[in-house]
Design a protein around this motif. Structure first.
Motif, PDB file in Angstrom:
ATOM      1  N   VAL A 753      22.632 -26.397   5.374  1.00 23.59           N
ATOM      2  CA  VAL A 753      21.975 -25.706   4.271  1.00 23.59           C
ATOM      3  C   VAL A 753      22.757 -26.001   2.998  1.00 23.59           C
ATOM      4  O   VAL A 753      23.924 -25.607   2.874  1.00 23.59           O
ATOM      5  N   PRO A 754      22.163 -26.686   2.046  1.00 22.40           N
ATOM      6  CA  PRO A 754      22.905 -27.040   0.830  1.00 22.40           C
ATOM      7  C   PRO A 754      23.063 -25.818  -0.076  1.00 22.40           C
ATOM      8  O   PRO A 754      22.341 -24.833   0.024  1.00 22.40           O
ATOM      9  N   GLY A 755      24.039 -25.921  -0.964  1.00 22.61           N
ATOM     10  CA  GLY A 755      24.199 -24.891  -1.987  1.00 22.61           C
ATOM     11  C   GLY A 755      24.870 -23.619  -1.520  1.00 22.61           C
ATOM     12  O   GLY A 755      24.746 -22.587  -2.187  1.00 22.61           O
ATOM     13  N   SER A 756      25.589 -23.657  -0.415  1.00 22.02           N
ATOM     14  CA  SER A 756      26.290 -22.451   0.023  1.00 22.02           C
ATOM     15  C   SER A 756      27.279 -22.010  -1.050  1.00 22.02           C
ATOM     16  O   SER A 756      27.980 -22.825  -1.647  1.00 22.02           O
ATOM     17  N   GLN A 757      27.333 -20.694  -1.293  1.00 21.64           N
ATOM     18  CA  GLN A 757      28.287 -20.130  -2.238  1.00 21.64           C
ATOM     19  C   GLN A 757      29.358 -19.318  -1.519  1.00 21.64           C
ATOM     20  O   GLN A 757      30.129 -18.609  -2.166  1.00 21.64           O
ATOM     21  N   ALA A 758      29.403 -19.424  -0.204  1.00 24.23           N
ATOM     22  CA  ALA A 758      30.304 -18.617   0.614  1.00 24.23           C
ATOM     23  C   ALA A 758      31.384 -19.507   1.232  1.00 24.23           C
ATOM     24  O   ALA A 758      31.294 -20.735   1.178  1.00 24.23           O
ATOM     25  N   PRO A 759      32.381 -18.899   1.850  1.00 20.12           N
ATOM     26  CA  PRO A 759      33.426 -19.700   2.502  1.00 20.12           C
ATOM     27  C   PRO A 759      33.017 -20.198   3.878  1.00 20.12           C
ATOM     28  O   PRO A 759      33.811 -20.204   4.817  1.00 20.12           O
ATOM     29  N   PHE A 760      31.767 -20.569   4.021  1.00 18.76           N
ATOM     30  CA  PHE A 760      31.263 -21.132   5.267  1.00 18.76           C
ATOM     31  C   PHE A 760      30.010 -21.927   4.948  1.00 18.76           C
ATOM     32  O   PHE A 760      29.413 -21.794   3.875  1.00 18.76           O
ATOM     33  N   VAL A 761      29.609 -22.763   5.909  1.00 21.16           N
ATOM     34  CA  VAL A 761      28.414 -23.593   5.761  1.00 21.16           C
ATOM     35  C   VAL A 761      27.587 -23.435   7.030  1.00 21.16           C
ATOM     36  O   VAL A 761      28.121 -23.471   8.142  1.00 21.16           O
ATOM     37  N   LEU A 762      26.280 -23.259   6.868  1.00 19.40           N
ATOM     38  CA  LEU A 762      25.364 -23.175   8.006  1.00 19.40           C
ATOM     39  C   LEU A 762      24.816 -24.574   8.272  1.00 19.40           C
ATOM     40  O   LEU A 762      24.184 -25.178   7.406  1.00 19.40           O
ATOM     41  N   ALA A 763      25.089 -25.089   9.467  1.00 22.41           N
ATOM     42  CA  ALA A 763      24.697 -26.453   9.826  1.00 22.41           C
ATOM     43  C   ALA A 763      23.810 -26.428  11.058  1.00 22.41           C
ATOM     44  O   ALA A 763      23.777 -25.445  11.811  1.00 22.41           O
ATOM     45  N   ARG A 764      23.123 -27.548  11.273  1.00 22.46           N
ATOM     46  CA  ARG A 764      22.186 -27.624  12.397  1.00 22.46           C
ATOM     47  C   ARG A 764      22.403 -28.915  13.184  1.00 22.46           C
ATOM     48  O   ARG A 764      21.619 -29.856  13.130  1.00 22.46           O
ATOM     49  N   PRO A 765      23.481 -28.968  13.978  1.00 21.00           N
ATOM     50  CA  PRO A 765      23.751 -30.188  14.741  1.00 21.00           C
ATOM     51  C   PRO A 765      22.870 -30.348  15.966  1.00 21.00           C
ATOM     52  O   PRO A 765      22.811 -31.425  16.543  1.00 21.00           O
ATOM     53  N   GLY A 766      22.193 -29.270  16.395  1.00 18.97           N
ATOM     54  CA  GLY A 766      21.330 -29.347  17.567  1.00 18.97           C
ATOM     55  C   GLY A 766      21.893 -28.591  18.754  1.00 18.97           C
ATOM     56  O   GLY A 766      23.057 -28.189  18.785  1.00 18.97           O
ATOM     57  N   ILE A 796      30.013 -22.732  10.132  1.00 26.30           N
ATOM     58  CA  ILE A 796      31.334 -23.359  10.132  1.00 26.30           C
ATOM     59  C   ILE A 796      32.136 -22.807   8.975  1.00 26.30           C
ATOM     60  O   ILE A 796      31.732 -22.906   7.812  1.00 26.30           O
ATOM     61  N   ALA A 797      33.290 -22.214   9.281  1.00 22.97           N
ATOM     62  CA  ALA A 797      34.157 -21.676   8.237  1.00 22.97           C
ATOM     63  C   ALA A 797      34.801 -22.810   7.448  1.00 22.97           C
ATOM     64  O   ALA A 797      35.138 -23.864   7.991  1.00 22.97           O
ATOM     65  N   VAL A 798      34.964 -22.582   6.136  1.00 25.85           N
ATOM     66  CA  VAL A 798      35.625 -23.556   5.275  1.00 25.85           C
ATOM     67  C   VAL A 798      37.130 -23.490   5.532  1.00 25.85           C
ATOM     68  O   VAL A 798      37.739 -22.415   5.479  1.00 25.85           O
TER      69      VAL A 798
END
Length: 822
Positions: A753-766, A796-798
């Motif tokens: 998910v682009p544009g995260s403003q938090a100390p983590f990123v939501l990803a979709r590896p499957g 995923i935490a930054v």
């Protein structure tokens, strides 16, 4: 015994004009003032549409392969209630049926089951006397088939007609009709056969013309005499109300609404489907995905049947409000049955054109036709369902997905649980089934729609759909989710694992914070919140009576849940599970408004019901990192409503944009936590700010000394000007490190998910990738416990760049080669 004049219109093979003649006969007989019932042998959906237009009553199907031989006569009688005559159109050639079953479900088979004489339609455009040989062969091929008359189609001249008439008379077959060549009475076709009536603006005019041509060239009196030779039937008409029991004690006002897709793109469904749904207690309401901008009011279930979405893909995609409405409903757990076209509509895209995106696969047209009956089982079910496939599209594979069916042991379709209720709420596949053969399907579907946790869609252009999360946390072990809805990231970590699951920052705590914590432990007095209240009030420039220190954000949610007898609390998801947990523990029944990835997880205030008296939303949202605009948060406010904004991660955003913590607005509550940025998860330090009346109501629910002395000391220390400056520095560092993580994911070919403003990123590896990474030493936060997400997602935490790059290398190894390179 029931008297029903009837006949079957058959042919030597497909393409001889059965549909033209059968539909013309129906319309012409109706033109005489007769009540005509139209039926089609086999699984075809399109021909019954023409029959319905010709007769003015629903077209019906008679298919012993789909419903069983024992139901054919009752279904015929049901469709022919109060009819003067029934005209039954055959399928393919007279003796062509299910492959490998020696003519089972063929036209001849069904004609025998219903005791009906047969009228043969023969294309005579390329033969003369040989037509009689074909008719003789068909009439004598199997005993019991009564060929009572012949209608010639596409005859060239009177001389041509006489040659065939004489040959037929020699063999004892009466010629009762001759249709000359006339392209004006041929319905247009496409890649799967005829174009449905709903897509033909001129269909009514074509049938009127056809009725006139048939009345002119076919001996209708002879047709009726043939139909009258059919013997009486010793059976009772099929009755949907006798097949299912209406849902008893449904805790909803009136019948649950089942929204049924219709219109030009969704023309395929059996008439008995609607009848069974109504008999089971549902209110069936049609909607058109091409033109309507909302699901029907009160929608609690959705049926997406067959049709041609590939022909209307651009129009379907252009109707974004309906895409959003269906997507939201699916994500919230509305029971959905999708067959063939319904599956394509729910896919992420169809030939590159965006669709609903509820089923995580793509679809495309192919040159290969998939056609035939299928024997299917649901996973773990001992019963066999016979269905039919008919399509030229295919969908991409999704590894690890639970199939909707096992077709001869092979997985087919998708059984999905997008809302995390512990059982599939979406059943999508290419298989068409006739519910008259399996009436319990309707009963189970309506029961799911009418369950206590069923969903409601109040009147709104956005067709909002809400979920009661009691479904998420049922105590019945038969339906309890395999993964708890209260799952927390710390459950992912373990010895030897790199922690990318917990959002606590790994930077060292500042010396001044360490000193404050140790000094608080040295004190011998009970903790007093006075200094913390003053420090927080100064930090947000508001009076002290608008501040309440809490034992972390979790206690704040508990106090809010207990402060009032909330009538309709709503939690915006995906989001931290603690608000739901607190509300349920307080005996409240929270509902969900689920945001969707296809919309960038954007907050639409219109999705929240107008009568919600408590609304909780994260900003930025966990786990998406989406930062909602202040104006959208303001739009949630209204008299009589309390809006709680969870700003637990906002101190990790440089400048804290969109924060409403300093705003003194009626009904606005802001919750904050020190856990993440200051790396003190064991201290449980947090606070809420609100108008004095609300703060007093929350404080009345709080035990004495629930906030420890170290937590109060941390609140004082972290509210100072120096702390705010340090928080800004750390937030800027998060931005730098997050950019590295996002680049790592992009290089590995992992969508996020682009544009995260938090100390983590939501990803979709499957599916399955998180488990592989764990085997390689990395703990990631699973996504399938967040409503609206499934097991293809991870949070995923930054962390510092070196750790992110190590993760990237592990991802490349964990991903299938084609995914890593995509």
């Amino acid at each position: 015994m029931i008297r029903l004049p009837r006949l079957v219109v058959a042919a030597p093979a497909s393409g001889h004009g059965k549909t033209t003649v059968a539909t013309g006969l129906m319309a012409a007989l109706r033109g005489r003032g007769l009540a005509v019932a139209g039926h089609k042998i086999g699984p075809d959906y399109i021909d019954p549409g023409y029959h319905a237009l010709a007769t003015g009553r629903p077209g019906r199907n008679l298919d012993p392969q789909l419903v069983g031989e024992e139901r054919i006569v009752p279904l015929l009688l049901n469709g022919a209630r109060d009819a003067d005559v029934a005209v039954v159109e055959g399928v393919m050639g007279l003796y062509d049926g299910a492959t490998g079953r020696r003519g089972f479900a063929s036209t001849a088979h069904v004609a025998g089951l219903i005791g009906a004489p047969v009228v043969l339609v023969v294309d005579a455009s390329h033969a003369a006397r040989s037509v009689a040989a074909v008719v003789h062969g068909l009439a004598t091929f199997e005993p019991g088939v009564a060929v009572a008359g012949v209608i010639l189609n596409k005859v060239g001249s009177p001389r041509h007609t006489q040659e065939i008439r004489d040959a037929l008379a020699d063999r004892g077959f009466p010629l009762i009709g001759v249709l000359p060549r006339d392209a004006g009475v041929v319905a247009p076709s496409r890649h799967l056969g005829l174009v449905p009536v709903a897509e033909q603006p001129s269909a009514a005019a074509t049938i009127d013309r056809l009725a006139g041509r048939v009345a002119e060239h076919v001996d209708l009196d002879a047709v009726l005499r043939i139909a009258a030779t059919a013997p009486d039937l010793d059976a009772e008409p099929w009755d949907a109300s006798a097949q299912v029991a209406p849902v008893a004690g449904a805790p909803v006002a009136g019948a649950p609404v089942v929204a049924v897709a219709a219109g030009r793109a969704f023309t395929f469904r059996y008439a008995e489907t609607d009848e069974l749904l109504r008999a089971a207690g549902a209110r069936v309401v049609e909607f058109d995905p091409l033109t309507d901008d909302a699901l029907p009011d009160g929608t609690r279930g959705i049926y997406l049947g067959g049709g041609f979405p590939e022909t209307h893909a651009a129009e379907l995609a252009a109707n974004e409000p309906m895409l959003r409405a269906v997507r939201t409903a699916v994500a919230a757990g509305v029971p959905v049955v999708a067959e063939c076209a319904g599956l394509l509509y729910l896919c992420e895209s169809l030939d590159g054109t965006p669709m609903v995106g509820a089923v995580p696969v793509t679809a495309r047209m192919t040159t290969r036709l998939t056609l035939g009956y299928r024997h299917a089982r649901t996973s773990g079910d001992e019963g066999v369902v016979v269905g039919h496939e008919f399509h030229r599209t295919t969908v991409s594979e999704r590894a690890g997905a639970e199939p909707a069916w096992l077709l001869d042991g092979s997985p087919e379709g998708f059984a999905l649980d997008p809302a995390g209720v512990g059982r599939p709420t979406v059943h999508a596949s290419y298989l068409h089934t006739h519910w008259a053969g399996h009436p319990s399907t309707a009963e189970q579907f309506v029961a799911a729609a009418a369950a206590p946790a069923a969903l409601t869609s109040p009147a709104s252009p956005s067709a909002r759909v809400l979920l009661d999360p009691d479904r998420v946390n049922q105590q019945d072990t038969r339906t309890r989710p395999a993964v708890s809805a209260w799952h927390h990231g710390d459950e992912e970590v373990g010895p030897g694992l790199v922690d990318l699951a917990v959002n606590v920052q790994h930077a060292d705590r500042p010396p001044w914070l360490e000193e404050a914590l140790h000094a608080a432990l040295a004190e011998r007095a009970y903790p007093s919140p006075a200094r913390a209240v003053d420090a927080i009030a100064a930090r947000h420039r508001r009076p002290g009576d608008q501040v309440l220190p809490t034992a972390g954000a979790a206690e704040a949610f508990t106090l809010i849940a207990r402060a009032r007898s909330w009538r309709r609390p709503v939690v915006v998801h995906p989001q931290f599970s603690e608000p739901d947990r607190a509300l349920q523990a307080a005996g409240r029944r929270p509902e969900h408004v689920v945001l969707h990835a296809a919309d960038g997880f954007a907050l639409d205030p219109a999705l929240v019901p107008a009568d919600a008296d408590l609304v909780l939303v994260g900003n930025p949202t966990n786990p998406t990192g989406r930062l909602h605009e202040r104006a959208d948060l303001h739009a949630l406010l209204r008299p009589g409503r309390v809006v709680v904004v969870d700003e637990a991660f906002l101190d990790a955003v440089p400048g804290e944009p969109e924060s409403v913590a300093a705003e003194q607005r009626s009904g606005l509550v802001v919750v904050r936590s020190l856990t993440k940025t200051w790396a003190i998860p064991g201290i449980r330090a947090g606070y809420l700010v609100a108008e004095p009346e609300l703060v007093r109501a929350f404080a009345e629910q709080q035990p004495h000394w629930s906030v420890s002395a170290p937590a109060l000391a941390a609140l004082v220390a972290c509210s100072s000007d120096a702390a705010v400056q340090e928080s800004e520095r750390r937030a800027a560092l998060v931005v730098e490190h997050r950019q590295v993580l996002e680049q790592v994911l992009a290089d590995a070919g992992v969508p996020f998910v682009p544009g995260s403003q938090a100390p983590f990123v939501l990803a979709r590896p499957g599916s399955g990738v998180r488990e592989k990474l764990r085997d390689n030493g990395f703990a990631l936060r699973r996504g399938d416990t967040f409503p609206g997400l499934d097991d293809t997602w991870v949070r995923i935490a930054v962390r510092e760049p070196a750790t992110s790059r190590r993760l990237g290398r592990a991802l490349v190894r964990a991903l299938p080669r084609q995914e890593a390179a995509s």
